[in-house]
Design a protein around this motif. Structure first.
Motif, short mmCIF file in Angstrom:
data_model
loop_
_atom_site.label_atom_id
_atom_site.label_comp_id
_atom_site.label_asym_id
_atom_site.label_seq_id
_atom_site.Cartn_x
_atom_site.Cartn_y
_atom_site.Cartn_z
N THR A 97 0.82 -1.21 0.00
CA THR A 97 0.00 0.00 0.00
C THR A 97 0.86 1.26 0.00
OG1 THR A 97 -1.72 -1.20 1.20
CG2 THR A 97 -1.88 1.20 1.19
N LYS A 110 0.60 4.44 -2.50
CA LYS A 110 0.43 5.80 -1.98
C LYS A 110 1.56 6.71 -2.43
CE LYS A 110 -2.26 5.12 2.27
NZ LYS A 110 -2.23 5.29 3.74
N ARG A 131 -9.34 5.99 -2.26
CA ARG A 131 -8.91 4.68 -1.76
C ARG A 131 -10.13 3.86 -1.37
NH1 ARG A 131 -4.80 3.25 3.28
NH2 ARG A 131 -5.37 1.05 3.44
N GLN A 152 -10.93 0.34 0.77
CA GLN A 152 -10.49 -0.79 1.57
C GLN A 152 -11.47 -1.93 1.31
OE1 GLN A 152 -7.65 -0.99 3.68
NE2 GLN A 152 -8.20 -3.15 3.42
N LEU A 201 -6.80 3.62 -5.44
CA LEU A 201 -6.03 2.67 -4.65
C LEU A 201 -6.99 1.62 -4.10
CD1 LEU A 201 -3.72 5.14 -2.65
CD2 LEU A 201 -3.39 4.15 -4.93
N ASP A 213 -7.13 -1.41 -1.86
CA ASP A 213 -6.33 -2.13 -0.87
C ASP A 213 -6.96 -3.49 -0.58
OD1 ASP A 213 -4.13 -2.36 0.77
OD2 ASP A 213 -5.08 -1.42 2.49
#
Length: 321
Positions: A53, A57, A70, A72, A108, A110
């Motif tokens: 991660t 970033k 982002r 999750q 992103l 994750d």
């Protein structure tokens, strides 16, 4: 538009910026940036705690002016949590669309393989077509749109295997690995003690610069001989006895595009066979579905790609223009 020397200088500037935080991983950083400038999506697969991660970033932090979102990924995440949803505005008396995190320059994702296959599929359209369709209405996402996703190995608990259609939309799959040596791990520990985070990195490039560099990659020359070389490699994966499912035409295009970005990152105005070889393994390894016999014998996709590269006839001339 930047020429090859300017492109290489800017590329190295971003690379050094990220290397300042991701210690001892210059090859992985280089490949990640090649994927970025080739306008491809990047999948980072490795065990927890090796800065997957943080690398994502650091890339996002290095480019100023980008919209970064982002997600999750968790088992209870819904597709609408990715794409967006219509909600009723009582004041206006009508439904309004609220954009999901997919509407970003850099997304992103994750631990993407902790979400259900249904939620993973919410990314299929936007990764391939740079648009999201909600309630029958297509909505374009910002340009450029780049997805950088991380995932844990499948043997870890609570993971769902990404389907082949999802994997095929990632230009590259790379691993980071543990620190190479004692000094690198000591530097990582020192950064941790100092509470350094990727958000502390300075931005060394503007969004407009990123767009120009993506355009420069797209216009880099690939000779017909090199195009045939790429096709020879990918077609060989479909005929390999240890491969059940070989590389798709999308994979062939991804290999050519990644070779373009690699070539110009090295300061060249044309693609060579060595450029193709340099990116072939991370571009192709996740696209191969091995036979049961190959898996039992612990054959790896990386070994098969290397075997094919060793046997594929190399063009004599790079095709300079």
């Amino acid at each position: 538009m930047p020429d090859e020397a300017i492109f290489q200088r800017r590329f190295q500037q971003v690379s050094r910026n990220i290397d300042d935080f991701i210690r001892g991983k210059p090859r992985q950083v280089h490949l990640a940036l090649v994927c970025l400038f080739a306008q491809g999506h990047l999948l980072i697969e490795d065990v927890p705690g090796v800065a997957k991660t943080s690398l994502a970033k650091a890339i996002a932090q290095s480019v100023a002016g980008t919209t970064v979102k982002r997600i999750q990924f968790t088992p209870d995440l819904l597709p609408s949590d990715v794409t967006g949803v219509h909600v009723f505005d009582q004041a206006g008396g009508r439904f309004e669309f609220r954009q999901g995190p997919a509407f970003a320059n850099i997304l992103l994702g994750d631990e993407i393989n902790r979400a259900s296959p249904k939620t993973q599929s919410a990314l299929l359209e936007v990764m391939a077509e740079r648009q999201v369709t909600v309630d029958g209405e297509p909505r374009p996402v910002p340009f450029p749109f780049l997805c950088i996703a991380t995932q844990n190995p499948l043997e870890h608990q609570g993971t769902f295997a990404l389907p082949e259609a999802q994997l095929d939309r990632f230009m590259m799959r790379i691993t980071i690995g543990y620190p190479a040596g004692l000094d690198e791990e000591v530097a990582v520990i020192a950064d941790g003690i100092a509470r350094r985070t990727p958000e502390e990195l300075r931005s060394v490039m503007e969004l407009d610069d990123l767009r120009l560099m993506i355009q420069a990659v797209q216009e880099l020359h690939v000779s017909p001989e090199l195009q045939r070389y790429v096709a020879t490699i990918t077609r060989a994966t479909r005929n390999h006895p240890d491969v059940k499912l070989g590389v798709s035409p999308r994979g062939s295009i991804a290999l050519a595009n990644a070779a373009q970005a690699y070539a110009i990152s090295m300061g060249r105005s044309f693609v060579t066979a060595d450029d193709v070889k340099s990116v072939a393994t991370p571009v192709l390894n996740h696209r191969l579905l091995l036979t049961a016999e190959a898996r039992i014998q612990k054959q790896s996709a990386e070994e098969i790609v290397e075997e094919i590269l060793a046997s594929a006839p190399v063009p004599r001339a790079p095709g300079r223009v």
